[in-house]
Design an enzyme around this catalytic site. Structure first.
Site, PDB file in Angstrom:
ATOM      1  N   HIS A  18      42.957  36.007  44.960  1.00 12.75           N
ATOM      2  CA  HIS A  18      43.711  36.185  43.705  1.00 12.75           C
ATOM      3  C   HIS A  18      45.073  35.491  43.808  1.00 12.75           C
ATOM      4  CE1 HIS A  18      41.419  40.235  43.416  1.00 12.75           C
ATOM      5  NE2 HIS A  18      40.921  39.444  42.466  1.00 12.75           N
ATOM      6  N   LYS A  42      35.245  51.898  34.057  1.00 12.71           N
ATOM      7  CA  LYS A  42      34.898  51.245  35.318  1.00 12.71           C
ATOM      8  C   LYS A  42      35.451  52.058  36.484  1.00 12.71           C
ATOM      9  CE  LYS A  42      34.897  46.633  37.350  1.00 12.71           C
ATOM     10  NZ  LYS A  42      35.329  45.255  37.198  1.00 12.71           N
ATOM     11  N   ARG A  91      34.583  30.990  42.122  1.00 20.28           N
ATOM     12  CA  ARG A  91      34.280  30.863  43.559  1.00 20.28           C
ATOM     13  C   ARG A  91      33.025  30.018  43.741  1.00 20.28           C
ATOM     14  NH1 ARG A  91      35.032  37.142  44.313  1.00 20.28           N
ATOM     15  NH2 ARG A  91      33.846  36.845  42.446  1.00 20.28           N
ATOM     16  N   SER A 129      37.174  41.489  46.061  1.00 20.60           N
ATOM     17  CA  SER A 129      37.692  42.845  46.294  1.00 20.60           C
ATOM     18  C   SER A 129      36.573  43.753  46.814  1.00 20.60           C
ATOM     19  CB  SER A 129      38.266  43.418  45.001  1.00 20.60           C
ATOM     20  OG  SER A 129      39.333  42.638  44.552  1.00 20.60           O
TER      21      SER A 129
HETATM   22  O1  PNS Z   1      38.476  41.175  38.273  1.00 20.91           O
HETATM   23  P1  PNS Z   1      37.353  41.369  37.291  1.00 20.91           P
HETATM   24  O2  PNS Z   1      36.767  42.763  37.426  1.00 20.91           O
HETATM   25  O3  PNS Z   1      36.294  40.312  37.411  1.00 20.91           O
HETATM   26  O4  PNS Z   1      38.020  41.243  35.824  1.00 20.91           O
HETATM   27  C1  PNS Z   1      37.222  41.357  34.681  1.00 20.91           C
HETATM   28  C2  PNS Z   1      38.074  41.327  33.390  1.00 20.91           C
HETATM   29  C3  PNS Z   1      39.123  42.413  33.424  1.00 20.91           C
HETATM   30  C4  PNS Z   1      38.725  39.989  33.277  1.00 20.91           C
HETATM   31  C5  PNS Z   1      37.064  41.559  32.229  1.00 20.91           C
HETATM   32  O5  PNS Z   1      36.347  42.726  32.460  1.00 20.91           O
HETATM   33  C6  PNS Z   1      37.745  41.655  30.863  1.00 20.91           C
HETATM   34  O6  PNS Z   1      38.127  40.658  30.297  1.00 20.91           O
HETATM   35  N1  PNS Z   1      37.888  42.905  30.345  1.00 20.91           N
HETATM   36  C7  PNS Z   1      38.518  43.172  29.091  1.00 20.91           C
HETATM   37  C8  PNS Z   1      37.497  43.536  27.996  1.00 20.91           C
HETATM   38  C9  PNS Z   1      37.005  42.291  27.308  1.00 20.91           C
HETATM   39  O7  PNS Z   1      37.753  41.602  26.652  1.00 20.91           O
HETATM   40  N2  PNS Z   1      35.725  41.970  27.541  1.00 20.91           N
HETATM   41  C10 PNS Z   1      35.127  40.756  27.080  1.00 20.91           C
HETATM   42  C11 PNS Z   1      34.465  40.925  25.751  1.00 20.91           C
HETATM   43  S1  PNS Z   1      33.155  39.858  25.713  1.00 20.91           S
END
Ligand code: PNS
Length: 161
Positions: A18, A42, A91, A129
């Site tokens: 990150h 989550k 990645r 993570s």
């Molecule tokens: O580190 P992560 O868990 O891969 O992050 C995921 C994240 C937070 C970027 C993703 O879950 C997200 O954008 N969540 C917000 C809700 C949202 O907008 N979802 C997409 C709608 S299609």
């Protein structure tokens, strides 16, 4: 015009992967929001406040980086912050399909906000993570994966479980 970007994630916990993306994204914009997702559905290892404290420590030398958290839709948060760009780290091939779908969905929801993918540095290509949590739970060392204070916090958390 000021270029504003967002780097969203769960950061449960923050890893060197990150931090590598944050460092590179912050050079492409005037202001970068590192936005911790507070998704109540989550299951997370660390509370949002703990994740933010670790990020704050990791980012204390970063100049144009602002630490924040959000709930709800990422694109709504991006609009609220007047951000033109959402940064995502890529990645290996395994990230591609999920991230591609998310980027298309986000574009459908908010065409003004662009998703930009940054390739991770090769030494962090394996890192996540989830992997970090598995290694620490099984008693392994996190050297080269997370900053020492993150490893310490993970050990503390495991010992009180
Ligand atoms: O580190 P992560 O868990 O891969 O992050 C995921 C994240 C937070 C970027 C993703 O879950 C997200 O954008 N969540 C917000 C809700 C949202 O907008 N979802 C997409 C709608 S299609």
């Amino acid at each position: 015009m000021m270029r504003i970007g967002i780097y969203p994630g769960s950061f449960d916990p923050v890893t060197y992967g990150h931090l590598d993306i944050i460092h590179r994204a912050s050079r492409l914009v005037d202001k970068l929001y590192v936005a911790v997702s507070s998704n109540p559905n989550k299951q997370s290892f660390f509370e949002i406040s703990e994740r933010m404290t670790l990020l704050q420590e990791a980012l204390k030398k970063s100049k144009n980086v602002i630490l924040d958290h959000f709930s709800g839709l990422l694109v709504s948060y991006a609009k609220e912050k007047k951000a033109a760009v959402i940064f995502k780290g890529l990645r290996a091939f395994s990230d591609f399909e999920y991230e591609f779908r998310m980027a298309l969905a986000n574009r459908e929801l908010e065409p003004e906000v662009e998703t930009v993918f940054l390739m991770t540095s090769h030494q962090y290509a394996y890192l996540s993570s989830s992997l970090v949590k598995e290694v620490i739970t099984l008693g392994g060392s996190l050297k080269g994966m997370v900053p020492p204070f993150v490893e310490k916090k993970l050990k503390e958390k495991i010992s009180i479980r």
